[in-house]
Design an enzyme around this catalytic site. Sequence first.
Site, PDB file in Angstrom:
ATOM      1  N   ASN A   1      -7.820  -1.226   4.876  1.00  0.00           N
ATOM      2  CA  ASN A   1      -7.616  -2.020   6.219  1.00  0.00           C
ATOM      3  C   ASN A   1      -6.472  -2.207   6.323  1.00  0.00           C
ATOM      4  O   ASN A   1      -6.236  -2.443   7.707  1.00  0.00           O
ATOM      5  CB  ASN A   1      -8.409  -3.369   6.200  1.00  0.00           C
TER       6      ASN A   1
ATOM      7  N   TYR B   1       0.398   5.833  16.638  1.00  0.00           N
ATOM      8  CA  TYR B   1      -0.619   5.303  16.290  1.00  0.00           C
ATOM      9  C   TYR B   1      -1.781   6.471  16.167  1.00  0.00           C
ATOM     10  O   TYR B   1      -2.367   6.302  15.391  1.00  0.00           O
ATOM     11  CB  TYR B   1      -1.128   4.020  17.190  1.00  0.00           C
ATOM     12  N   ALA B   2      -1.959   6.894  17.266  1.00  0.00           N
ATOM     13  CA  ALA B   2      -3.051   8.092  17.455  1.00  0.00           C
ATOM     14  C   ALA B   2      -2.703   9.359  16.357  1.00  0.00           C
ATOM     15  O   ALA B   2      -3.782   9.705  15.829  1.00  0.00           O
ATOM     16  CB  ALA B   2      -3.020   8.581  18.913  1.00  0.00           C
TER      17      ALA B   2
ATOM     18  N   VAL C   1       0.901  -1.192   0.019  1.00  0.00           N
ATOM     19  CA  VAL C   1       0.106  -0.145   0.186  1.00  0.00           C
ATOM     20  C   VAL C   1       0.817   1.355   0.053  1.00  0.00           C
ATOM     21  O   VAL C   1       0.400   2.438  -0.360  1.00  0.00           O
ATOM     22  CB  VAL C   1      -1.126   0.088   1.091  1.00  0.00           C
TER      23      VAL C   1
ATOM     24  N   SER D   1      -1.308   8.816  13.697  1.00  0.00           N
ATOM     25  CA  SER D   1      -1.752   8.253  12.213  1.00  0.00           C
ATOM     26  C   SER D   1      -3.396   8.181  11.881  1.00  0.00           C
ATOM     27  O   SER D   1      -3.653   8.549  10.892  1.00  0.00           O
ATOM     28  CB  SER D   1      -0.945   7.116  11.970  1.00  0.00           C
ATOM     29  N   LYS D   2      -3.932   8.014  12.939  1.00  0.00           N
ATOM     30  CA  LYS D   2      -5.562   7.852  12.970  1.00  0.00           C
ATOM     31  C   LYS D   2      -6.069   9.054  12.803  1.00  0.00           C
ATOM     32  O   LYS D   2      -7.192   9.248  12.111  1.00  0.00           O
ATOM     33  CB  LYS D   2      -5.895   6.945  13.936  1.00  0.00           C
TER      34      LYS D   2
ATOM     35  N   ILE E   1     -10.117  -4.043  19.675  1.00  0.00           N
ATOM     36  CA  ILE E   1     -10.684  -4.977  19.137  1.00  0.00           C
ATOM     37  C   ILE E   1     -10.154  -6.467  19.605  1.00  0.00           C
ATOM     38  O   ILE E   1      -8.838  -6.546  19.356  1.00  0.00           O
ATOM     39  CB  ILE E   1     -10.810  -4.938  17.414  1.00  0.00           C
TER      40      ILE E   1
END
Length: 271
Positions: A104, A170-171, A78, A173-174, A209
């Site tokens: 995803n 991570y935060a 990707v 990037s989101k 999750i």
Amino acid sequence: MAMTHSWSDEFALNLFNMKNKVVVITGGNGTLGAAYARTFCLHGAHVIITARNNTTLDEVCASLSDTPGTCEAFCSDVTDRTSIANLVKEVDRKYGHIDVLINNAGMAFRAPAEDMPEEKFEHIMSVNVTGTLIPCQEFGKYFMKQGKGKIVNTSSVRGFCGHPDGYTAYAASKAAIDNLTKQMSTEWAIKGAKEGFTININAIAPTLIKSPLTQEICEDPERIAPFLARLPMGRVAETKDMVGLVMMLSSSASDFINGQIVYVDGGCTAG
């Protein structure tokens, strides 16, 4: 009761019909990717799962041989534009149309904020953000020529609010994916209204999750406690909690939903 002129019972009956739709799922070899693939295949779609690991992709495809749909594996990266452009061309060559892209693919690396290595931060941003941007661009250009298409990005509640346990990269990037989704949806909606195409681009934003990747957190009472304290429903998410929203955002049911970050979080962001 009078309906608007565009109403039809056929439309209502087929709101979630995915039969013969062509759905491309990046990160299709992971827990969520495999669940999405099975759901779409059970509804008769043609699913293309893609990742860099061909062995695990083939395993997912083999597990779906009992469904009404079809599943095919395609190796791609990707973060590599040529790789994704080739993916678009190959899927179009085989099926003649593409209906849905589900971004995803992604990864996480946790470290205390003060100790987050720059190279790890940059790698997370590359995979999660650039790895969402490039597929959106390549499939987006295809959808413009085709006249329509749907894109579902993968965000997180971490893009909205902070949390202990080292989510700096991570935060970030989101949060970037959230605004990338909003910006692209706005630009393409305006451009599409003028040029005659429709691209719906939205993002799902789950909480933690339960999966093999999160097992160490879910089974550690000390680490899971801060998550549960912010989950009014008193549990973390299951894979099955994600598939309904992804199906809806990929179907005709979402034709007037655009640029939204939809939280699947058990009420985490509600209060």
